[in-house]
Structure formats: C-alpha cells, structure tokens
Design a protein around this motif. Structure first.
Motif, PDB file in Angstrom:
ATOM      1  N   PHE A  11      12.133  45.590  51.313  1.00 36.90           N
ATOM      2  CA  PHE A  11      12.387  47.026  51.222  1.00 36.90           C
ATOM      3  C   PHE A  11      11.155  47.712  51.786  1.00 36.90           C
ATOM      4  O   PHE A  11      10.025  47.324  51.464  1.00 36.90           O
ATOM      5  N   TRP A  12      11.337  48.726  52.596  1.00 32.67           N
ATOM      6  CA  TRP A  12      10.257  49.280  53.405  1.00 32.67           C
ATOM      7  C   TRP A  12       9.005  49.655  52.634  1.00 32.67           C
ATOM      8  O   TRP A  12       7.887  49.528  53.131  1.00 32.67           O
ATOM      9  N   GLU A  35      16.107  44.583  56.258  1.00 36.55           N
ATOM     10  CA  GLU A  35      15.858  45.674  55.309  1.00 36.55           C
ATOM     11  C   GLU A  35      16.974  45.727  54.271  1.00 36.55           C
ATOM     12  O   GLU A  35      18.167  45.702  54.608  1.00 36.55           O
ATOM     13  N   GLU A  36      16.575  45.812  53.014  1.00 35.98           N
ATOM     14  CA  GLU A  36      17.520  45.905  51.907  1.00 35.98           C
ATOM     15  C   GLU A  36      17.535  47.316  51.335  1.00 35.98           C
ATOM     16  O   GLU A  36      16.484  47.959  51.245  1.00 35.98           O
ATOM     17  N   ASP A  37      18.708  47.772  50.966  1.00 35.23           N
ATOM     18  CA  ASP A  37      18.837  49.019  50.207  1.00 35.23           C
ATOM     19  C   ASP A  37      18.806  48.624  48.735  1.00 35.23           C
ATOM     20  O   ASP A  37      19.788  48.124  48.203  1.00 35.23           O
ATOM     21  N   ASN A  40      21.483  49.821  46.455  1.00 35.51           N
ATOM     22  CA  ASN A  40      22.839  49.344  46.734  1.00 35.51           C
ATOM     23  C   ASN A  40      22.694  47.941  47.322  1.00 35.51           C
ATOM     24  O   ASN A  40      22.871  47.725  48.517  1.00 35.51           O
ATOM     25  N   LYS A  41      22.348  46.996  46.469  1.00 36.09           N
ATOM     26  CA  LYS A  41      21.938  45.663  46.915  1.00 36.09           C
ATOM     27  C   LYS A  41      23.081  44.917  47.604  1.00 36.09           C
ATOM     28  O   LYS A  41      24.219  44.952  47.157  1.00 36.09           O
ATOM     29  N   SER A  42      22.709  44.251  48.674  1.00 32.04           N
ATOM     30  CA  SER A  42      23.708  43.547  49.474  1.00 32.04           C
ATOM     31  C   SER A  42      24.153  42.265  48.784  1.00 32.04           C
ATOM     32  O   SER A  42      23.446  41.694  47.939  1.00 32.04           O
ATOM     33  N   TYR A 210       9.005  59.446  48.711  1.00 26.37           N
ATOM     34  CA  TYR A 210       9.632  58.426  47.862  1.00 26.37           C
ATOM     35  C   TYR A 210       9.054  58.456  46.448  1.00 26.37           C
ATOM     36  O   TYR A 210       9.781  58.487  45.461  1.00 26.37           O
TER      37      TYR A 210
END
Length: 228
Positions: A11-12, A35-37, A40-42, A210
C-alpha cells in the motif's frame, strides 16, 4: 530459485511495505509491484495472507511470505549481494531487538501524540521522546546504523525519517528536536538523501492528506491502521 519472479503486494503509504521495497532495491532484485486498496482488499491478498490479511506480502517462486521483518530476513538470506544483517550473532540480535522495540514503542507513542491532545498527547510525547533518546545513543558516531552503508536496522527504522515529520505536522507537535537529537537528525538526512530511498518516498502532500483523514481513529489500533 533466486531468479524466480518476485512480486510485492503493498500500500503506497505503508512504512512496512516501504522497508521491503528498499531491501529489494538495495539488493538489485527486480520485482513486480502490486498496489493494494487496504480498505477494499483484493481476493489475491486474502488468498496470499489469509491469517493477517495485511500488506506487505512478498511472493517469490510462487510462495508468499508475510510480515515485513520476516520478509527482510528472507530477502537477506535469498539474495546474498549487499548483506543487510550484521554478520555477528550478537549484533544480529541487537538489530532485531531495536527494530521491534522502536516500532512498538515509538510507533504507538507517535501515533497517539498525533491523534490526541492535552494530557494524553503530553504523555505520548514523553514516551516518544524517551525512545528518541535511546535511538540517539545508538546512532551517535555513525553515518548509518549499519555503519557506512544502509543495513537492516536503517531499513527497519527508516519510517522515522519521513513519517515522524508528517505526524508532527498533522498533530501540531514535535517529537524530534534537531538540537536535542543531532545524531538522529544527521542520520535522517543521510538516509533520505540515499538514491534508493529518496526516489521511492511517498509524496509528502499526499501523506499529509492521508494522515489528517486517519488521525481521529482510536490510537490503540496503530498497528492495524498502518500494517493492513
């Protein structure tokens, strides 16, 4: 096996993911960044890390490894070029001790100080500054914790150099006084000016946005908020 495809799920803004990126870059390991959100995990992340469901996750030879400190040691054992951990077992143990201790104590105290006010903030600031005093003693007389080159402990504590100043601005407080902690301040400058580090830092304005958005979350969930 060393040349098998390498992937990094992160994650950034994750300091835990950044330390894995730095280790791979210092070793010259080519990898694919995913990159993961984290909100809202993949399905991929949940499949690769079903226990903690967190980033970072390193995938090497189709096998996932989780938890950043474990990943760092795996990287160091797999790719021998540019060793990160000290050779001496005693110094290895010390590096591991400081990595986990600073993360637990300064990480939590810094987050609380950023997120709170009044007496709660003052208590957290004292805890954070007490930890900084110990870090100052450890880095005195050295360019990096690893000596003349960035090593395991520099990577483990690298988040201090760019994240603490952001927390200070968001929380309208000060943890690192350059006059009180000159050796730490010099280390921060050396670390941030290293080509591998300076070219892979998150944008400061984006980080400020953020953390302003996250500061009102209950401080005790520091690990969950940052390590997801």
């Amino acid at each position: 096996m060393e040349n098998e495809d390498v992937k990094l799920l992160s994650f950034w803004v994750s300091p835990f993911g950044k330390r894995v990126e730095w280790a791979l870059k210092l070793k010259g390991v080519e990898y694919e960044y995913i990159e993961e959100d984290i909100f809202n995990k993949s399905n991929l992340l949940l499949h690769l890390n079903p226990v903690h469901k967190q980033v970072p996750v390193l995938v090497h030879a189709h096998k996932p490894i989780s938890e950043s400190f474990i990943i760092l040691e795996y990287i160091d054992e797999t790719w021998k070029h540019y060793p990160l951990l000290p050779h001496s077992p005693h110094h290895k143990a010390l590096a591991r001790f400081w990595a986990t201790t600073v993360e637990q104590k300064l990480g939590k105290a810094g987050w609380v100080a950023m997120s709170s006010s009044g007496e709660e903030q003052e208590k957290a600031l004292k805890e954070a500054r007490d930890m900084m005093e110990k870090i100052e003693e450890e880095i005195k007389g050295k360019k990096y914790f690893g000596g003349e080159n960035i090593g395991y402990l520099d990577i483990a504590l690298g988040w201090i150099s760019y994240l603490i100043p952001v927390w200070e601005e968001v929380g309208s407080m000060q943890i690192i006084d350059s006059l009180k902690f000159p050796a730490t301040t010099a280390w921060m400058s050396n670390f941030l000016s290293h080509p591998v580090i300076k070219d892979s830092l998150p944008a400061r304005d984006k980080m400020l946005l953020y953390y302003h958005s996250r500061k009102n979350h209950f401080p005790s969930v520091f690990q969950k908020l940052l390590k997801v």
